[in-house]
Design a protein around this motif. Structure first.
Motif, mmCIF file in Angstrom:
data_model
loop_
_atom_site.group_PDB
_atom_site.id
_atom_site.type_symbol
_atom_site.label_atom_id
_atom_site.label_comp_id
_atom_site.label_asym_id
_atom_site.label_seq_id
_atom_site.Cartn_x
_atom_site.Cartn_y
_atom_site.Cartn_z
ATOM 1 N N MET A 167 0.928 -1.312 -0.141
ATOM 2 C CA MET A 167 0.003 -0.008 -0.021
ATOM 3 C C MET A 167 0.797 1.386 -0.015
ATOM 4 N N LEU A 170 2.257 1.770 -3.625
ATOM 5 C CA LEU A 170 1.033 2.402 -4.530
ATOM 6 C C LEU A 170 0.967 3.623 -4.081
ATOM 7 N N ASN A 171 0.849 4.052 -3.034
ATOM 8 C CA ASN A 171 0.582 5.682 -2.467
ATOM 9 C C ASN A 171 1.730 6.500 -3.003
ATOM 10 N N GLU A 215 -8.702 2.282 -3.504
ATOM 11 C CA GLU A 215 -7.891 1.877 -2.536
ATOM 12 C C GLU A 215 -8.006 1.292 -1.553
#
Length: 245
Positions: A167, A170-171, A215
């Motif tokens: 995560m 990705l962010n 998300e």
């Protein structure tokens, strides 16, 4: 019939057509056989498979960019390797060649989730036997299969920190990709709008709310994958003095 043309009228792809379903059947059979015959993989065999698939991915991706240049369709607005599956190609090649666990930790989630979405609802205009058909389904199938191979054959397993790491990865991509989208008028990572063809993003609300929804869905699905694969089983290489990198 030019299998490398940029005109798709003679090769127009239709979702859930015979060629599309055939790809699913072949991939499902490959995944099943990999699991059933996982004990048959020797160190030599597995290394040959890893290097061969890495080479195939590099060849497919290089050929794709060559095709775009040949047909005059290469553009910074869509050809930069900033799509999730494009990034997954590089992660897959790196994992196959280096066997680094940190690469597996990310690819297991974005590879399985991203590639499966692409395989179910392809953003594709060219059907069999056009080059783009083989490039699209070849790359996405290898991306999908590779982390499963490393799970069942190499004995890698995700941890909860793998989910958090994915995560964060990705962010951290979002700000620079947003800037690149603005500079190139692109739609990398679908941060500017949904794909023109039908996709699972259609179920997540209008722009820009589907990005927030995506998300949340990605996090929940990643937790599901972690729960599915977190249980450790002895690697088939355990008794062969194999050591995970």
């Amino acid at each position: 019939m030019d299998w490398f043309s940029k005109s798709y009228e003679a090769f127009e792809f239709h979702m859930f057509s015979a060629s599309h379903i055939t790809v699913w059947v072949i991939l499902a059979a490959t995944v099943l056989l990999t699991f059933l015959y996982r004990s048959r993989f020797t160190e030599v065999t597995s290394r040959r498979v890893e290097v061969s698939l890495a080479f195939i991915l590099i060849l497919l991706e290089a050929s794709y960019h060559g095709w775009m240049l040949r047909t005059g369709t290469w553009s910074v607005s869509h050809a930069l390797p900033l799509e999730l599956c494009s990034l997954s190609v590089f992660l897959t090649v790196a994992l196959l060649l280096t066997r680094k666990k940190v690469l597996y930790d990310i690819l297991l989630f974005i590879g399985v989730l991203g590639a499966s979405q692409a395989l179910i609802t392809p953003y594709l205009y060219f059907d069999f036997p056009h080059f783009r058909f083989f490039h699209f389904f070849g790359t996405h199938s290898i991306i999908f299969w590779t982390p499963l191979y490393f799970t069942w054959i190499r004995g890698y397993r995700p941890t909860l920190s793998s989910v958090i790491r994915t995560m964060l990865f990705l962010n951290l991509l979002v700000p620079p990709v947003l800037l690149i989208n603005k500079l190139t008028n692109g739609n990398y990572l679908y941060l500017a709008h949904k794909p023109e063809t039908a996709s699972l993003l259609d179920l997540l609300g209008p722009y820009p709310w589907y990005i927030v929804s995506l998300e949340g869905v990605a996090f929940l699905l990643s937790l599901g994958i972690w729960l599915l694969f977190k249980e450790k089983e002895p690697s088939i290489f355990t008794n062969r003095e194999y050591r995970r990198p």
